[in-house]
Design an enzyme around this catalytic site. Structure first.
Site, mmCIF file in Angstrom:
data_model
loop_
_atom_site.group_PDB
_atom_site.id
_atom_site.type_symbol
_atom_site.label_atom_id
_atom_site.label_comp_id
_atom_site.label_asym_id
_atom_site.label_seq_id
_atom_site.Cartn_x
_atom_site.Cartn_y
_atom_site.Cartn_z
ATOM 1 N N ILE A 21 -8.174 11.719 1.936
ATOM 2 C CA ILE A 21 -8.058 12.023 3.364
ATOM 3 C C ILE A 21 -6.826 11.317 3.930
ATOM 4 C CG2 ILE A 21 -10.538 12.358 3.709
ATOM 5 C CD1 ILE A 21 -10.592 9.505 4.962
ATOM 6 N N TYR B 86 -2.754 5.060 3.754
ATOM 7 C CA TYR B 86 -2.715 6.036 2.654
ATOM 8 C C TYR B 86 -1.803 5.545 1.526
ATOM 9 C CZ TYR B 86 -2.223 10.845 0.719
ATOM 10 O OH TYR B 86 -2.212 11.972 -0.076
HETATM 11 N N1 CAA Z 1 10.733 6.274 9.499
HETATM 12 C C1 CAA Z 1 10.982 5.385 10.465
HETATM 13 N N2 CAA Z 1 10.559 5.532 11.719
HETATM 14 C C2 CAA Z 1 9.850 6.614 11.998
HETATM 15 C C3 CAA Z 1 9.542 7.577 11.035
HETATM 16 C C4 CAA Z 1 10.035 7.374 9.751
HETATM 17 N N3 CAA Z 1 9.787 8.263 8.782
HETATM 18 N N4 CAA Z 1 8.801 8.537 11.600
HETATM 19 C C5 CAA Z 1 8.668 8.190 12.898
HETATM 20 N N5 CAA Z 1 9.324 7.053 13.131
HETATM 21 C C6 CAA Z 1 9.461 6.361 14.399
HETATM 22 C C7 CAA Z 1 9.941 7.336 15.460
HETATM 23 O O1 CAA Z 1 11.343 7.446 15.427
HETATM 24 C C8 CAA Z 1 9.435 6.698 16.738
HETATM 25 O O2 CAA Z 1 10.281 5.629 17.098
HETATM 26 P P1 CAA Z 1 10.655 5.382 18.645
HETATM 27 O O3 CAA Z 1 9.332 5.165 19.337
HETATM 28 O O4 CAA Z 1 11.512 4.168 18.595
HETATM 29 O O5 CAA Z 1 11.347 6.627 19.073
HETATM 30 C C9 CAA Z 1 8.121 6.064 16.305
HETATM 31 O O6 CAA Z 1 8.184 5.928 14.876
HETATM 32 C C10 CAA Z 1 6.926 6.932 16.644
HETATM 33 O O7 CAA Z 1 7.131 8.237 16.077
HETATM 34 P P2 CAA Z 1 6.306 9.512 16.574
HETATM 35 O O8 CAA Z 1 6.726 9.859 17.962
HETATM 36 O O9 CAA Z 1 6.371 10.560 15.529
HETATM 37 O O10 CAA Z 1 4.842 8.856 16.687
HETATM 38 P P3 CAA Z 1 3.491 9.564 16.818
HETATM 39 O O11 CAA Z 1 2.517 8.473 17.132
HETATM 40 O O12 CAA Z 1 3.532 10.782 17.658
HETATM 41 O O13 CAA Z 1 3.225 10.121 15.327
HETATM 42 C C11 CAA Z 1 2.779 10.041 13.006
HETATM 43 C C12 CAA Z 1 3.170 9.238 14.240
HETATM 44 C C13 CAA Z 1 1.404 10.731 13.220
HETATM 45 C C14 CAA Z 1 2.642 9.056 11.870
HETATM 46 C C15 CAA Z 1 3.856 11.115 12.748
HETATM 47 O O14 CAA Z 1 5.129 10.504 12.726
HETATM 48 C C16 CAA Z 1 3.653 11.816 11.428
HETATM 49 O O15 CAA Z 1 2.813 12.684 11.288
HETATM 50 N N6 CAA Z 1 4.445 11.453 10.410
HETATM 51 C C17 CAA Z 1 4.335 12.053 9.079
HETATM 52 C C18 CAA Z 1 3.551 11.149 8.191
HETATM 53 C C19 CAA Z 1 3.438 11.813 6.848
HETATM 54 O O16 CAA Z 1 4.428 12.055 6.152
HETATM 55 N N7 CAA Z 1 2.194 12.093 6.442
HETATM 56 C C20 CAA Z 1 1.981 12.782 5.185
HETATM 57 C C21 CAA Z 1 0.723 13.584 5.322
HETATM 58 S S1 CAA Z 1 0.537 14.665 3.925
HETATM 59 C C22 CAA Z 1 0.006 13.692 2.712
HETATM 60 O O17 CAA Z 1 -0.323 12.559 2.881
HETATM 61 C C23 CAA Z 1 -0.043 14.300 1.357
HETATM 62 C C24 CAA Z 1 0.794 13.555 0.413
HETATM 63 O O18 CAA Z 1 0.283 12.857 -0.439
HETATM 64 C C25 CAA Z 1 2.283 13.712 0.475
#
Ligand code: CAA
Length: 241
Positions: free
Chosen positions: A85, A147
């Site tokens: 999850i 995760y």
């Molecule tokens: N590296 C560094 N900083 C990051 C970043 C990254 N990759 N992504 C986001 N940030 C920063 C943003 O720039 C932002 O900074 P500021 O506030 O200074 O502007 C801050 O973090 C918040 O970013 P968000 O506005 O995106 O924050 P949010 O609370 O709306 O969302 C989150 C956060 C839900 C984690 C969203 O960024 C997200 O979904 N990220 C993807 C995470 C991901 O890759 N998940 C994989 C799921 S699939 C899986 O897990 C299967 C697998 O095995 C691959």
């Protein structure tokens, strides 16, 4: 007699592709699932693969579920720990609950399942344990401290257990999928997916669940008997170890 394979989280996403591929390769397959009855019933209707409901995070439920499967289908030869999850949040917003749920399912769930099946594999001097980790257990991912920690833990578990299983004819391996086109990945905000994630994948696309399933079938086979403690990356070139 056909070997028995048990796939956790085996009725949806990557797990469903693994269950189907193992069935096509001649295994008798049992698919565990935790929550979605409609998906599980639809999966059984479509594939003829029996589904069994319990949470891998619950040790006693794992023991009872595995007992039932072994009574109905025979001893489990191949265990695919696929159930997982996400509870994504930047760390400063992550709650203890989000941490605990992911560790309980994605790491402790692997312990619960494997611990219950391990004794029988040792007695029978044969077993295949295949742990579905993640690219994010290898490289870490912002928004996934929970995760990434659990999936990295699965890799350490794999390497330790491979050493214990080797003399008993049990191989233990891990596969690290990259971003695969499942519900879990499609749940990521579209902007994040299109602007931050897909551009980092050299092949320029999400993976297909079947591309992971084929690696599982190989690791389960007799041909893979000399491969243990290994990690196969299947991520479109996004990360190399
Ligand atoms: N590296 C560094 N900083 C990051 C970043 C990254 N990759 N992504 C986001 N940030 C920063 C943003 O720039 C932002 O900074 P500021 O506030 O200074 O502007 C801050 O973090 C918040 O970013 P968000 O506005 O995106 O924050 P949010 O609370 O709306 O969302 C989150 C956060 C839900 C984690 C969203 O960024 C997200 O979904 N990220 C993807 C995470 C991901 O890759 N998940 C994989 C799921 S699939 C899986 O897990 C299967 C697998 O095995 C691959």
């Amino acid at each position: 007699m056909a070997k028995v394979a048990l796939v956790t989280g085996g009725s949806r996403g990557i797990g469903a592709a693994i269950s189907k591929a193992l069935k096509a390769a001649g295994y008798t397959v049992a698919a565990n699932y935790a929550g979605n009855d409609d998906a599980a019933n639809g999966f059984t209707a479509e594939t003829g693969i029996k589904t069994y409901k319990w949470s891998v995070a619950d040790y006693d439920a794992c023991a009872a579920g595995i007992k039932q499967i072994e009574e109905e289908l025979g001893p489990v030869d191949v265990l695919v720990n696929n159930a997982g999850i996400t509870r994504d949040a930047m760390f400063h917003k992550m709650t203890p609950q989000q941490w605990k749920e992911v560790i309980d399912t994605n790491l402790t769930g692997v312990f619960n399942m494997t611990h219950t099946i391990w004794g029988g594999m040792r007695e029978r001097k044969f077993g295949r344990v295949i742990n579905i980790s993640s690219i994010n257990g290898q490289k870490g991912q912002a928004g996934q401290a929970n995760y990434s920690a659990a999936k990295a833990g699965d890799l350490g578990f794999t390497k330790a257990l491979a050493q214990e299983g080797a003399r008993a004819g049990i191989t233990v391996n891990a596969i690290c999928p990259g971003y695969i086109g499942t519900e879990m990945v499609r749940a990521i905000d579209e902007k994040v997916l299109n602007e931050r994630i897909i551009p980092q994948i050299p092949v320029g696309r999400l993976g297909e669940p079947e591309e992971i399933a084929r690696a599982v079938v190989f690791l389960a086979s007799d041909d893979a008997g000399f491969i243990t403690g290994s990690t196969i990356s299947a991520n479109g070139g996004q990360f190399y170890v």
